[in-house]
Write an enzyme that holds these catalytic residues in place. Structure first.
Site, PDB file in Angstrom:
ATOM      1  CD  GLU A 169      -2.638  -1.776   0.408  1.00  0.00           C
ATOM      2  OE1 GLU A 169      -1.819  -2.665   0.740  1.00  0.00           O
ATOM      3  OE2 GLU A 169      -3.627  -2.027  -0.297  1.00  0.00           O
ATOM      4  CE1 TYR A 171       0.351   3.978   5.149  1.00  0.00           C
ATOM      5  CE2 TYR A 171      -0.509   1.840   4.519  1.00  0.00           C
ATOM      6  CZ  TYR A 171      -0.722   3.138   4.925  1.00  0.00           C
ATOM      7  OH  TYR A 171      -1.995   3.607   5.098  1.00  0.00           O
ATOM      8  NE  ARG A 219      -2.526  -6.650   2.751  1.00  0.00           N
ATOM      9  CZ  ARG A 219      -3.702  -6.031   2.781  1.00  0.00           C
ATOM     10  NH1 ARG A 219      -3.940  -5.108   3.683  1.00  0.00           N
ATOM     11  NH2 ARG A 219      -4.660  -6.359   1.937  1.00  0.00           N
ATOM     12  CG  HIS A 257      -3.098   4.787   1.022  1.00  0.00           C
ATOM     13  ND1 HIS A 257      -4.438   4.562   1.234  1.00  0.00           N
ATOM     14  CD2 HIS A 257      -2.441   4.050   1.941  1.00  0.00           C
ATOM     15  CE1 HIS A 257      -4.571   3.730   2.253  1.00  0.00           C
ATOM     16  NE2 HIS A 257      -3.376   3.404   2.693  1.00  0.00           N
ATOM     17  CD  GLN A 344     -21.766   6.362   0.620  1.00  0.00           C
ATOM     18  OE1 GLN A 344     -22.537   7.011   1.288  1.00  0.00           O
ATOM     19  NE2 GLN A 344     -22.145   5.751  -0.468  1.00  0.00           N
ATOM     20  CG  ASP A 630     -26.401  10.189   3.927  1.00  0.00           C
ATOM     21  OD1 ASP A 630     -25.890   9.052   3.939  1.00  0.00           O
ATOM     22  OD2 ASP A 630     -25.980  11.138   4.603  1.00  0.00           O
TER      23      ASP A 630
HETATM   24  N1  FMN Z   1      -4.765  -2.549   5.230  1.00  0.00           N
HETATM   25  C1  FMN Z   1      -3.635  -2.680   5.963  1.00  0.00           C
HETATM   26  O1  FMN Z   1      -2.751  -3.441   5.575  1.00  0.00           O
HETATM   27  N2  FMN Z   1      -3.448  -1.971   7.127  1.00  0.00           N
HETATM   28  C2  FMN Z   1      -4.410  -1.137   7.620  1.00  0.00           C
HETATM   29  O2  FMN Z   1      -4.220  -0.537   8.685  1.00  0.00           O
HETATM   30  C3  FMN Z   1      -5.611  -1.002   6.873  1.00  0.00           C
HETATM   31  N3  FMN Z   1      -6.609  -0.186   7.313  1.00  0.00           N
HETATM   32  C4  FMN Z   1      -7.809  -0.183   6.650  1.00  0.00           C
HETATM   33  C5  FMN Z   1      -8.880   0.542   7.193  1.00  0.00           C
HETATM   34  C6  FMN Z   1     -10.138   0.506   6.594  1.00  0.00           C
HETATM   35  C7  FMN Z   1     -11.284   1.259   7.209  1.00  0.00           C
HETATM   36  C8  FMN Z   1     -10.316  -0.243   5.401  1.00  0.00           C
HETATM   37  C9  FMN Z   1     -11.652  -0.310   4.717  1.00  0.00           C
HETATM   38  C10 FMN Z   1      -9.242  -0.935   4.852  1.00  0.00           C
HETATM   39  C11 FMN Z   1      -7.988  -0.928   5.459  1.00  0.00           C
HETATM   40  N4  FMN Z   1      -6.922  -1.669   4.937  1.00  0.00           N
HETATM   41  C12 FMN Z   1      -5.753  -1.754   5.667  1.00  0.00           C
HETATM   42  C13 FMN Z   1      -7.059  -2.423   3.666  1.00  0.00           C
HETATM   43  C14 FMN Z   1      -7.731  -3.778   3.871  1.00  0.00           C
HETATM   44  O3  FMN Z   1      -6.905  -4.646   4.605  1.00  0.00           O
HETATM   45  C15 FMN Z   1      -8.057  -4.441   2.523  1.00  0.00           C
HETATM   46  O4  FMN Z   1      -6.880  -4.636   1.807  1.00  0.00           O
HETATM   47  C16 FMN Z   1      -9.026  -3.648   1.677  1.00  0.00           C
HETATM   48  O5  FMN Z   1     -10.103  -3.194   2.462  1.00  0.00           O
HETATM   49  C17 FMN Z   1      -9.568  -4.468   0.505  1.00  0.00           C
HETATM   50  O6  FMN Z   1     -10.112  -5.680   0.927  1.00  0.00           O
HETATM   51  P1  FMN Z   1     -11.691  -5.915   1.147  1.00  0.00           P
HETATM   52  O7  FMN Z   1     -12.349  -5.702  -0.171  1.00  0.00           O
HETATM   53  O8  FMN Z   1     -11.784  -7.324   1.642  1.00  0.00           O
HETATM   54  O9  FMN Z   1     -12.151  -4.925   2.148  1.00  0.00           O
END
Ligand code: FMN
Length: 645
Positions: A169, A171, A219, A257, A344, A630
């Site tokens: 991501e 980082y 990861r 990001h 959202q 909404d």
């Molecule tokens: N991914 C991380 O590796 N570390 C994080 O701290 C992190 N925080 C997240 C916070 C929120 C609110 C969301 C929605 C996602 C976050 N993610 C984080 C990404 C998720 O681990 C995941 O990769 C992403 O939501 C896509 O997968 P999904 O479709 O199953 O949600």
């Protein structure tokens, strides 16, 4: 059924009962009031029997300057460590397993919040942050590696069942790997081998700190989706190197990001990035975890069956429904509240410094507050209006044991959700409709379709409470020409009630106007103008989705016109006054069809008689306040009637 999903698997010495990881999510509940129970209750509710094989926490900083947002937890804080100890104990008591995510944001750090300048391999600012990070010295890099190791050891001592090293991501670890962000000329930068050193040294140091057998997940970024970054070849090679360095599993993250490509939003098809995990799986001999938009356990099982990955990560789906796997095991797929990837209430709120919740499950983040579940008061409650607000109110009230009648004037439940699901990329709303339909029947809610009750009828019925959820109707602006035959409301268009011409002017460029432009531009070749008096188009849309929708509309050659006043609608167009550098200019924008998307008004339902009869009335959703469409607020207010009244 789902034979593959419920197969156990070993990570190091840890046996997981199934192939599902609850992916890492920073919830914003982690913060300074880390003594609070809210975060623990959030995890506990997801940890029980038939919960995910392993939960991964949101990122936990290994070093104070590495915090990645509001309310972060850090291994450097004794107070936070105490809290984590209580967290792991309670998750274990609930029957779950939990891994700590070792995190450092690097140049993505919120230096405004930490008060410490951000650090990175090179002093290059990220396009989505204001601050330029400071370049790390060699000594500082060595010290950071030691901090990852120390944090891993602490995690094990605090009772975590595993650690996940966050290397994706965009980082810090990712910043070292990528030539786009690492311009160093010493042993940490330059060649591919040099760029991998930071990550590999961390994996080795972590392994040494926790000893053999303790599960370490890495990861990595399966695809960076930023220009001039790590190549696919490099990524595949790197995955193998990480495994050789001591990682027990590879979790495949997608994008940074700052990527200009949607990676998790509704626009991304289900499992849309699984091919990347699949390639990595072929390149390594440790288990590979696939991620992003896997929101259905049947799909997850299919991916496992065809060998695309060894485990699946589901993050947001566990916000939408903590009981997802229990329901899946029982074959109750219709009962699952499916993640619609709207972002959202989760990501958008976290980016705004608020705790995460969930549009389709507002209980998220309120697990401590919204109990007990069953009161069995058995009051008699009439809910008027079967849109998002009314359906959730009826569902939640029935769930706690009330007797509910739900009235809907239309021939189907769902209200505006029936329109939302027609927007390209918003088809997932159909799942929300399916969930409510199923739950309302299961819970014995009496549903009266094609029925808008009169106040007299309600008074005669004498319920203990009336929930008024009559919703909204489009606002017709005060403008000459709105009653001409080629002028339509957005509802008429999305219902498919009327023909739309080749040249379209949409009045109002809020969320609905933008969605409408998207819908019409996908349907046919059209010339579309999106008009807004002042402000930017789509201003009210969430941070995580607005950019993608607007760039898509630009691609489709939708014209945005703002800073104008409306003069009138003519038979062949809309006359506006534009503010130009040379002063005001009157112009006619040609149109075969003009569509009004200029806000909404509450749909009237006169509750005076009911009030006078001494029956309490609670207004929710659009009936209470006709803002933007909404669903988040509607569903939240629906739930509040049951859990907070
Ligand atoms: N991914 C991380 O590796 N570390 C994080 O701290 C992190 N925080 C997240 C916070 C929120 C609110 C969301 C929605 C996602 C976050 N993610 C984080 C990404 C998720 O681990 C995941 O990769 C992403 O939501 C896509 O997968 P999904 O479709 O199953 O949600």
């Amino acid at each position: 059924k789902l034979d593959h999903l419920f197969q156990p698997i070993r990570l190091g010495r840890l046996e997981l009962p199934n192939r599902v990881l609850m992916g890492s999510m920073h919830t914003g509940l982690e913060g300074e009031e880390a003594g609070s129970q809210a975060l623990i209750d959030f995890y506990k509710e997801r940890a029980g029997q038939d919960g995910p094989g392993l939960i991964v926490t949101g990122g936990i900083s290994v070093s104070p300057e590495g915090d990645g947002g509001h309310n972060f937890m850090g291994f450097y804080s004794d107070e936070h460590c105490k809290h984590m100890e209580s967290l792991t104990a309670q998750v274990h008591a609930a029957g779950g397993r939990i891994a700590a995510q070792l995190f450092h944001a690097g140049r993505y750090a919120y230096s405004d919040l930490t008060g410490i300048p951000a650090v990175a391999p090179s002093a290059i600012r990220s396009p989505i942050h204001r601050h330029t990070p400071r370049e790390l010295t060699n000594e500082e890099i060595e010290e950071l590696i030691a901090r990852y190791a120390l944090s891993a050891k602490k995690a094990a001592d605090l009772g975590f069942d595993a650690v996940e090293i966050m290397g994706s991501e965009g980082y810090l670890i990712n910043q070292f790997l990528s030539p786009a962000t690492n311009k160093r000329t010493d042993a940490w930068g330059g060649s591919f081998e040099h760029r991998t050193q930071f990550a590999l040294r961390i994996v080795q140091a972590v392994r040494e700190a926790v000893g053999p057998g303790y599960p370490v997940i890495f990861r990595l970024s399966g695809a960076d989706l930023v220009p001039d970054s790590t190549t696919e070849d490099e990524t595949l090679k790197f995955a193998g190197m990480v495994a050789d360095a001591g990682a027990d599993a590879i979790n495949v993250g997608i994008g940074w990001h700052e990527s200009q490509v949607p990676t998790i939003s509704m626009m991304v098809p289900r499992a849309g990035y699984i091919h990347i995990a699949e390639k990595i799986k072929r390149a390594v001999n440790v288990p590979v975890i696939g991620s992003n938009r896997i929101n259905d356990p049947r799909l997850a099982d299919e991916l496992l069956q065809r060998g695309a990955c060894d485990l699946v990560s589901m993050a947001r789906p566990f916000l939408a429904d903590p009981d997802l796997l229990r329901k899946a095991r029982a074959g109750q797929f219709d009962r699952i509240n499916t993640c619609i990837a709207c972002n959202q209430a989760c990501l958008d709120q976290v980016f705004d410094g608020l705790p995460a919740s969930c549009l389709v499950n507002p209980r998220v983040g309120r697990e401590s507050k919204w109990k007990p579940f069953r009161v069995q008061r058995s009051r008699h409650i009439a809910v008027i209006g079967g849109g998002a607000a009314g359906m959730e109110a009826a569902r939640a009230l029935a769930e706690i044991g009330e007797r509910v009648v739900l009235y809907e004037k239309d021939d189907r439940l769902g209200g505006q959700l029936n329109l939302a699901k027609r927007i390209p990329g918003k088809q997932e709303f159909a799942e929300t409709l399916r969930y409510y339909q199923h739950e309302l029947h299961r819970l014995g809610v009496e549903i009266r379709l094609n029925h808008n009750p009169t106040p007299e009828e309600i008074v005669a019925l004498a319920p203990d409470l009336v929930v008024l959820a009559s919703g909204i109707k489009p606002r017709i602006p005060e403008l000459s020409g709105t009653s001409l035959p080629h002028v339509l409301t957005y509802q008429q268009v999305l219902r498919g009630d009327a023909e739309v011409g080749k040249r379209v002017v949409i009045i109002g460029a809020g969320g609905i106007g933008c969605d409408l432009a998207h819908y019409l531009s996908e349907q046919a070749e059209r010339e579309i103008y999106l008009l807004r008096r002042k402000g930017k188009p789509g201003e009210t849309l969430g941070k995580t989705t607005r950019w993608a929708l607007l760039s898509h509309l630009r691609q489709k050659k939708v014209q945005f016109v703002t800073d104008l006043s409306y003069e009138r609608i003519d038979e062949d167009g809309v006359v506006v006054q534009l503010q130009t550098d040379q002063g005001p200019e009157t112009k006619k924008i040609p149109a075969d069809t003009v569509i009004l998307a200029a806000g909404q008004l509450s749909e009237a339902w006169d509750d005076q008689l009911v009030q006078r009869a001494g029956i309490p009335v609670v207004k929710i959703g659009g009936a209470r306040f006709p803002g933007e469409l909404d669903a988040k607020r509607a569903i939240y207010e629906g739930a509040c009637v049951a859990y907070e009244e």
